[in-house]
Design an enzyme around this catalytic site. Sequence first.
Site, PDB file in Angstrom:
ATOM      1  N   THR A 163       9.749  -8.379   5.128  1.00  0.00           N
ATOM      2  CA  THR A 163      10.833  -7.277   5.946  1.00  0.00           C
ATOM      3  C   THR A 163      11.492  -7.949   6.648  1.00  0.00           C
ATOM      4  OG1 THR A 163      10.713  -5.457   7.113  1.00  0.00           O
ATOM      5  CG2 THR A 163       8.720  -6.664   7.368  1.00  0.00           C
ATOM      6  N   ASP A 164      12.791  -7.300   7.008  1.00  0.00           N
ATOM      7  CA  ASP A 164      13.580  -7.702   8.129  1.00  0.00           C
ATOM      8  C   ASP A 164      13.080  -7.283   9.410  1.00  0.00           C
ATOM      9  OD1 ASP A 164      13.847  -4.887   7.171  1.00  0.00           O
ATOM     10  OD2 ASP A 164      15.869  -4.687   8.259  1.00  0.00           O
ATOM     11  N   TYR A 198       3.874  -2.826  12.465  1.00  0.00           N
ATOM     12  CA  TYR A 198       4.366  -3.147  11.145  1.00  0.00           C
ATOM     13  C   TYR A 198       4.828  -4.426  10.882  1.00  0.00           C
ATOM     14  CZ  TYR A 198       7.006  -2.917   6.897  1.00  0.00           C
ATOM     15  OH  TYR A 198       7.959  -3.329   5.681  1.00  0.00           O
ATOM     16  N   LYS A 230       3.274  -7.855   8.986  1.00  0.00           N
ATOM     17  CA  LYS A 230       3.992  -8.371   7.836  1.00  0.00           C
ATOM     18  C   LYS A 230       4.204  -9.925   8.080  1.00  0.00           C
ATOM     19  CE  LYS A 230       5.581  -6.589   4.644  1.00  0.00           C
ATOM     20  NZ  LYS A 230       5.055  -6.331   3.128  1.00  0.00           N
ATOM     21  N   ALA A 242       1.902  -2.560   0.229  1.00  0.00           N
ATOM     22  CA  ALA A 242       1.906  -2.831   1.637  1.00  0.00           C
ATOM     23  C   ALA A 242       1.743  -1.458   2.186  1.00  0.00           C
ATOM     24  CB  ALA A 242       3.103  -3.445   2.088  1.00  0.00           C
ATOM     25  N   TRP A 302      15.715  -2.043   4.093  1.00  0.00           N
ATOM     26  CA  TRP A 302      16.227  -0.634   3.806  1.00  0.00           C
ATOM     27  C   TRP A 302      16.185  -0.424   2.230  1.00  0.00           C
ATOM     28  CZ3 TRP A 302      20.672   0.765   7.665  1.00  0.00           C
ATOM     29  CH2 TRP A 302      20.221   0.757   9.018  1.00  0.00           C
ATOM     30  N   GLY A 331       4.359   2.161  -5.946  1.00  0.00           N
ATOM     31  CA  GLY A 331       5.394   2.070  -5.115  1.00  0.00           C
ATOM     32  C   GLY A 331       6.779   1.869  -5.705  1.00  0.00           C
ATOM     33  N   LEU A 341       9.096  -0.043  -5.085  1.00  0.00           N
ATOM     34  CA  LEU A 341       9.602  -1.250  -5.816  1.00  0.00           C
ATOM     35  C   LEU A 341       8.836  -2.117  -6.962  1.00  0.00           C
ATOM     36  CD1 LEU A 341      11.536  -3.942  -5.382  1.00  0.00           C
ATOM     37  CD2 LEU A 341       9.932  -4.889  -3.607  1.00  0.00           C
ATOM     38  N   THR A 364       3.668   0.622   4.306  1.00  0.00           N
ATOM     39  CA  THR A 364       4.885   0.573   4.754  1.00  0.00           C
ATOM     40  C   THR A 364       5.603   1.520   5.735  1.00  0.00           C
ATOM     41  OG1 THR A 364       5.571   1.877   2.529  1.00  0.00           O
ATOM     42  CG2 THR A 364       5.749  -0.254   2.317  1.00  0.00           C
TER      43      THR A 364
HETATM   44  N1  LIG Z   1      10.961   0.492   1.847  1.00  0.00           N
HETATM   45  C1  LIG Z   1      11.722  -0.104   2.437  1.00  0.00           C
HETATM   46  O1  LIG Z   1      12.723   0.104   3.121  1.00  0.00           O
HETATM   47  C2  LIG Z   1      11.221  -1.632   2.999  1.00  0.00           C
HETATM   48  C3  LIG Z   1      12.154  -2.498   3.635  1.00  0.00           C
HETATM   49  C4  LIG Z   1      11.752  -3.816   3.967  1.00  0.00           C
HETATM   50  C5  LIG Z   1      10.706  -4.299   3.354  1.00  0.00           C
HETATM   51  N2  LIG Z   1       9.710  -3.643   2.533  1.00  0.00           N
HETATM   52  C6  LIG Z   1       8.835  -4.182   1.645  1.00  0.00           C
HETATM   53  O2  LIG Z   1       8.845  -3.940   0.341  1.00  0.00           O
HETATM   54  C7  LIG Z   1       7.674  -3.774  -0.324  1.00  0.00           C
HETATM   55  C8  LIG Z   1       7.623  -2.836  -1.154  1.00  0.00           C
HETATM   56  O3  LIG Z   1       8.067  -1.524  -0.301  1.00  0.00           O
HETATM   57  P1  LIG Z   1       8.109  -0.106  -1.129  1.00  0.00           P
HETATM   58  O4  LIG Z   1       9.392   0.420  -0.524  1.00  0.00           O
HETATM   59  O5  LIG Z   1       7.934  -0.073  -2.542  1.00  0.00           O
HETATM   60  O6  LIG Z   1       7.068   0.785  -0.251  1.00  0.00           O
HETATM   61  P2  LIG Z   1       6.152   1.924  -1.248  1.00  0.00           P
HETATM   62  O7  LIG Z   1       6.800   2.744  -1.975  1.00  0.00           O
HETATM   63  O8  LIG Z   1       5.296   2.409   0.166  1.00  0.00           O
HETATM   64  O9  LIG Z   1       4.971   1.008  -1.923  1.00  0.00           O
HETATM   65  C9  LIG Z   1       3.944   0.439  -1.411  1.00  0.00           C
HETATM   66  C10 LIG Z   1       2.751   0.634  -2.438  1.00  0.00           C
HETATM   67  O10 LIG Z   1       1.630  -0.039  -1.814  1.00  0.00           O
HETATM   68  C11 LIG Z   1       0.543   0.778  -1.918  1.00  0.00           C
HETATM   69  N3  LIG Z   1      -0.643   0.431  -1.079  1.00  0.00           N
HETATM   70  C12 LIG Z   1      -0.647   0.745   0.361  1.00  0.00           C
HETATM   71  N4  LIG Z   1      -1.720   0.370   0.837  1.00  0.00           N
HETATM   72  C13 LIG Z   1      -2.282  -0.403  -0.026  1.00  0.00           C
HETATM   73  C14 LIG Z   1      -3.503  -0.862   0.108  1.00  0.00           C
HETATM   74  N5  LIG Z   1      -4.279  -1.231   0.937  1.00  0.00           N
HETATM   75  N6  LIG Z   1      -3.847  -1.799  -1.079  1.00  0.00           N
HETATM   76  C15 LIG Z   1      -3.251  -1.459  -2.429  1.00  0.00           C
HETATM   77  N7  LIG Z   1      -2.000  -0.814  -2.354  1.00  0.00           N
HETATM   78  C16 LIG Z   1      -1.595  -0.376  -1.294  1.00  0.00           C
HETATM   79  C17 LIG Z   1       0.741   2.105  -2.018  1.00  0.00           C
HETATM   80  O11 LIG Z   1       0.174   3.079  -2.464  1.00  0.00           O
HETATM   81  P3  LIG Z   1      -0.163   4.463  -2.023  1.00  0.00           P
HETATM   82  O12 LIG Z   1       1.180   5.145  -1.744  1.00  0.00           O
HETATM   83  O13 LIG Z   1      -0.885   5.231  -2.947  1.00  0.00           O
HETATM   84  O14 LIG Z   1      -0.941   4.167  -0.764  1.00  0.00           O
HETATM   85  C18 LIG Z   1       2.224   2.131  -2.454  1.00  0.00           C
HETATM   86  O15 LIG Z   1       2.309   2.481  -3.914  1.00  0.00           O
HETATM   87  C19 LIG Z   1       6.592  -4.016   0.991  1.00  0.00           C
HETATM   88  O16 LIG Z   1       5.993  -5.050   1.071  1.00  0.00           O
HETATM   89  C20 LIG Z   1       7.616  -3.484   2.107  1.00  0.00           C
HETATM   90  O17 LIG Z   1       6.861  -4.044   3.296  1.00  0.00           O
HETATM   91  C21 LIG Z   1      10.200  -2.281   2.255  1.00  0.00           C
END
Ligand SMILES: NC(=O)c1ccc[n+]([C@@H]2O[C@H](COP(=O)([O-])OP(=O)(O)OC[C@H]3O[C@@H](n4cnc5c(N)ncnc54)[C@H](OP(=O)(O)O)[C@@H]3O)[C@@H](O)[C@H]2O)c1
Length: 282
Positions: free
Chosen positions: A99-100, A123, A127, A58, A148, A10, A12, A60
């Site tokens: 998350t926020d 969501y 979380k 997650a 974000w 993903g 992050l 997301t």
């Molecule tokens: N993006 C934002 O704006 C944001 C904001 C606040 C908090 N966060 C938090 O930051 C963290 C990282 O987010 P990110 O932006 O890196 O999101 P991301 O790019 O969607 O990365 C999440 C990764 O988790 C994997 N995943 C989904 N379901 C899964 C499961 N059941 N088992 C194992 N892996 C799974 C996804 O794989 P697949 O794509 O192959 O399913 C993806 O590679 C998360 O905890 C998110 O809640 C993100």
Amino acid sequence: MRILVTGAGGQLGSAAVARLGGREVLAADHAVLELADRERVEQVVGAFAPDVVLNCAALTDVDACERDPDLAYATNALGVRHLAVAAERLGAHVVHVSTDYVFDGSQRRPYHEWDDPAPVSEYGRSKLGGELELARHCRSWAVVRTSWVFGRRGSDFVSWVLDAHRRGELRGLVDDQTSCPTYAPDLAAALVRLAAGRLPGLFHVRNEGACSRHRFGVDVLELAGRDPSGVGTITSAELGRPAARPAYSALDDRAWRLAGLPPLRHYREALAEYLGDGGEAP
Ligand SMILES: NC(=O)c1ccc[n+]([C@@H]2O[C@H](COP(=O)([O-])OP(=O)(O)OC[C@H]3O[C@@H](n4cnc5c(N)ncnc54)[C@H](OP(=O)(O)O)[C@@H]3O)[C@@H](O)[C@H]2O)c1
């Protein structure tokens, strides 16, 4: 130090793996580790025997969570329980990302770590469930709430804005949601700091500066050398997404600050670096 990174494919997770260069890392993407599969989690964690688990996995997609709450909870809440139980068996420290969107957005000052969460979406609720599961099932943990996140070329908000603008389809951006844009590599560095020090507790970590989605999009265009004048504002109601978003979820990093940890730079500085000195799009 052996570090297991989940969600390594993903946005992050991949930034965290890049930041961890030189350490013993198992970069587990979704294909390697399905968080909702308790036995698989036990197997992967048990075989690698990490000192630290960094959970970047997650579901997301906020609207997908709204449409399928069972999947949201299976991943974002129960999945964290599985990870916490497996880590606890080994005495591993868990750094978990949240998350926020655990906040309802009714406040008009940034939310700090001692403010009460009250999520308004599946969501956000799932979380928050993950945060609670971690605290219940594991003794050594840190939860990092962020907001974000940008920094993955092709799939983040920044890329979406630039692509839509290039196609002449960017007429309006939401101006009734405010939070703090956060650059994935900056956040990854903070996560590695918490992991390396096994620092415990709940932390808000984001780049400095808060803005609306509209303001952020205008910043992206300006820093990329484009003309943002044709981009108007719309409301969340007009956008009509399935899941509610908090109107205001800027985060105060009080616990991070009070722990003497260095503030992250302003998001515009990080954005400028990401865009490459004001040059063309990612
Ligand atoms: N993006 C934002 O704006 C944001 C904001 C606040 C908090 N966060 C938090 O930051 C963290 C990282 O987010 P990110 O932006 O890196 O999101 P991301 O790019 O969607 O990365 C999440 C990764 O988790 C994997 N995943 C989904 N379901 C899964 C499961 N059941 N088992 C194992 N892996 C799974 C996804 O794989 P697949 O794509 O192959 O399913 C993806 O590679 C998360 O905890 C998110 O809640 C993100």
